[in-house]
Every structure is written in structure tokens, then in C-alpha cells.
Design an enzyme around this catalytic site. Structure first.
Site, mmCIF file in Angstrom:
data_model
loop_
_atom_site.group_PDB
_atom_site.id
_atom_site.type_symbol
_atom_site.label_atom_id
_atom_site.label_comp_id
_atom_site.label_asym_id
_atom_site.label_seq_id
_atom_site.Cartn_x
_atom_site.Cartn_y
_atom_site.Cartn_z
ATOM 1 N N GLU A 1 -4.958 -5.427 10.356
ATOM 2 C CA GLU A 1 -3.942 -4.403 10.596
ATOM 3 C C GLU A 1 -4.251 -3.683 11.903
ATOM 4 O OE1 GLU A 1 -2.008 -3.045 6.664
ATOM 5 O OE2 GLU A 1 -3.832 -1.879 6.887
ATOM 6 N N ASN B 1 0.873 -1.165 0.000
ATOM 7 C CA ASN B 1 0.000 0.000 0.000
ATOM 8 C C ASN B 1 0.915 1.221 0.000
ATOM 9 O OD1 ASN B 1 -1.787 2.041 0.498
ATOM 10 N ND2 ASN B 1 -2.451 1.312 2.513
ATOM 11 N N LEU B 2 0.984 1.893 -1.149
ATOM 12 C CA LEU B 2 1.932 3.009 -1.283
ATOM 13 C C LEU B 2 1.396 4.305 -0.671
ATOM 14 C CD1 LEU B 2 3.262 2.265 -4.906
ATOM 15 C CD2 LEU B 2 4.176 1.481 -2.711
ATOM 16 N N LYS B 3 0.137 4.274 -0.239
ATOM 17 C CA LYS B 3 -0.486 5.436 0.422
ATOM 18 C C LYS B 3 -0.260 6.716 -0.408
ATOM 19 C CE LYS B 3 -0.192 2.994 4.772
ATOM 20 N NZ LYS B 3 -0.046 3.028 6.210
ATOM 21 N N HIS C 1 -9.548 0.548 5.029
ATOM 22 C CA HIS C 1 -8.250 0.817 5.672
ATOM 23 C C HIS C 1 -8.455 1.758 6.864
ATOM 24 C CE1 HIS C 1 -4.160 2.134 6.396
ATOM 25 N NE2 HIS C 1 -3.784 1.026 5.777
HETATM 26 P P1 13P Z 1 3.173 0.263 7.641
HETATM 27 O O1 13P Z 1 3.750 -0.966 6.983
HETATM 28 O O2 13P Z 1 3.860 1.529 7.240
HETATM 29 O O3 13P Z 1 3.064 0.079 9.123
HETATM 30 O O4 13P Z 1 1.678 0.432 7.082
HETATM 31 C C1 13P Z 1 0.846 -0.676 7.059
HETATM 32 C C2 13P Z 1 -0.384 -0.343 6.327
HETATM 33 O O5 13P Z 1 -1.159 0.504 6.706
HETATM 34 C C3 13P Z 1 -0.634 -1.081 5.065
HETATM 35 O O6 13P Z 1 -1.933 -0.861 4.606
#
Ligand code: 13P
Length: 232
Positions: A155, A6-8, A86
């Protein structure tokens, strides 16, 4: 295993092209299912064996929803995979379970592969296990847990971007609980790194990972894909 990034809100379209090109090389040599969720403006028609998914879209074909994209925008790039639920959208963007469920059903009707996220914040984690499971159960409300194109990602909110992860025993325990709610593949997400991925992938009922910050460099994400490959 399913290894997802997930590159956000990171990597421009041009940076995402380079990223996908680099990943393509290591993915070709692997039997893992690799999914990448680029930022919305970095969606494109990538020629790749990697599955490209949207981090978000509005549950509509097109229309008057300022700032959102609809089905039509995903279809332009042949995108049939979406991330829903998410914690950043639940907690920062204020998406309710009711809206999330509406989104889920819209994209289910379109036959999308849905990576559906659940997870508890710290204050819930610090309470009783019973309360924690009740909290997580609410995130399954209005969701078709038997949808055959469903992947679930557990998560814990407190583990996202913090470098903190539950103990392997806790991950095993939570995945066992969540597998009772749905037999869909179950990913773990939250501070997955090159140096802990092997241990996490070894945990029973962990079918893969959803990685944020540690996936931003193709080289690191390739090491993770390789780690999954080495398990077999
Ligand atoms: P991180 O790996 O940066 O903790 O983020 C996890 C995440 O939110 C994946 O969707």
C-alpha cells in the site's frame, strides 16, 4: 483472489452487522476469499462465511495496556486474522518496525492469518528506485516472510485515501520486486475503487486488493467482489 476491506474508524457495531449481512449475500455466490477488518468496538461473533479480522491488537493475552485489546478479546469472538504494519499505525500511531515485528511473532505463534502491510511515503517514492526498495526492505525486517499464514499488502502511503494510484506498470513492477522478498499472496491497496479494480486485478502478481474508503458501502464492496469473480 483475496478481496479485503479495512473499515478503519468507520461503521458502528450495528452498522457493521448490517454491512456483513449484506456482504454475505454476494460472498456466497462467489469463490473469492473475502476478509473484513471492522473497527475494534465493532468486533463480534458474526455468523458468516466472510473472514473477520482485527485491525489491531496488543501482543499480549491480557494485561495493563490501557486502550488496547489482547488475544483474549479476539478469542472471545473466534477471531484468528489480524492486520499488522498498516501505514496509519506506522505513521500516525508511531509503531516502530521493532514493535511491529514483536506483534507479528506473537500472532504468528498463535497461528493467526496475518495481513502484513508495507508501503512507501511520497518523499521516498520521489527518490531513486534503489532507495525506495531499501525503504521497503526495512519493513520486512524481523518478519517471517515464509510464514504459511501470511498475506502481504503493498500500500503506497501516498495512494491511501487520495484517489491517486500508481500506474498499472508501476504496480506490476513493485509487485514483481516484492514477490522476490516473499512468495506469500500479495495484495495491492490504495485508492482501489469500483472503476479501477478490474484493471488492478489483471496486473501480474496481484493476488487481490485491500480496500479502504470504497469498501464502506456493502453495495460497492459487493461490486468489487463481483469484479474479481468476473475475472475467471
Ligand atoms: P483507501 O482505499 O481509502 O485508499 O485505503 C486503503 C487502505 O489503507 C486499506 O488498508
Amino acid at each position: 483472489m483475496i478481496i479485503a476491506a479495512n473499515l478503519k474508524t468507520n461503521l458502528t457495531r450495528s452498522a457493521t452487522h448490517s454491512y456483513i449481512n449484506e456482504l454475505e449475500l454476494c460472498t456466497q455466490q462467489s469463490a473469492q476469499e473475502v476478509i473484513v477488518f471492522p473497527a475494534t468496538s465493532s468486533l463480534d461473533s458474526y455468523t458468516t462465511i466472510i473472514t473477520i479480522g482485527a485491525q489491531n491488537a496488543y501482543p499480549v493475552e491480557k494485561g495493563a495496556f490501557t486502550g488496547e485489546i489482547g488475544l483474549e478479546h479476539l478469542e472471545e469472538f473466534g477471531i484468528k486474522t489480524i492486520l499488522i504494519g498498516h501505514s496509519e499505525r506506522r505513521h500516525i500511531l508511531g509503531e516502530s518496525q521493532e514493535f511491529i515485528s514483536k506483534k507479528f511473532h506473537f500472532f504468528k505463534e498463535q497461528g493467526f492469518k496475518i495481513v502484513y502491510c508495507v508501503g512507501e511515503p511520497l518523499e521516498i517514492r520521489e527518490g531513486s528506485k534503489e532507495d525506495m526498495l531499501a525503504y521497503l526492505s526495512k519493513q520486512y525486517e524481523g518478519i517471517d516472510t515464509e510464514y504459511d499464514n501470511l498475506i502481504i499488502a503493498y500500500e503506497p502511503v501516498w495512494a491511501i485515501g487520495t484517489g491517486k494510484i500508481p500506474t498499472l506498470e508501476d504496480i506490476q513492477d513493485m509487485h514483481k520486486e516484492l514477490k522476490q522478498k516473499s512468495s506469500a499472496p500479495l495484495l495491492y491497496g490504495g485508492s482501489v475503487k469500483v472503476n479501477n479494480i478490474k484493471d488492478i486485478l489483471h496486473v501480474e502478481n496481484v493476488d487481490g486488493v485491500l480496500v479502504g474508503s470504497a469498501a464502506l458501502y456493502a453495495e460497492h464492496f459487493c461490486s468489487m467482489i463481483q469484479a474479481a469473480q468476473d475475472l475467471h
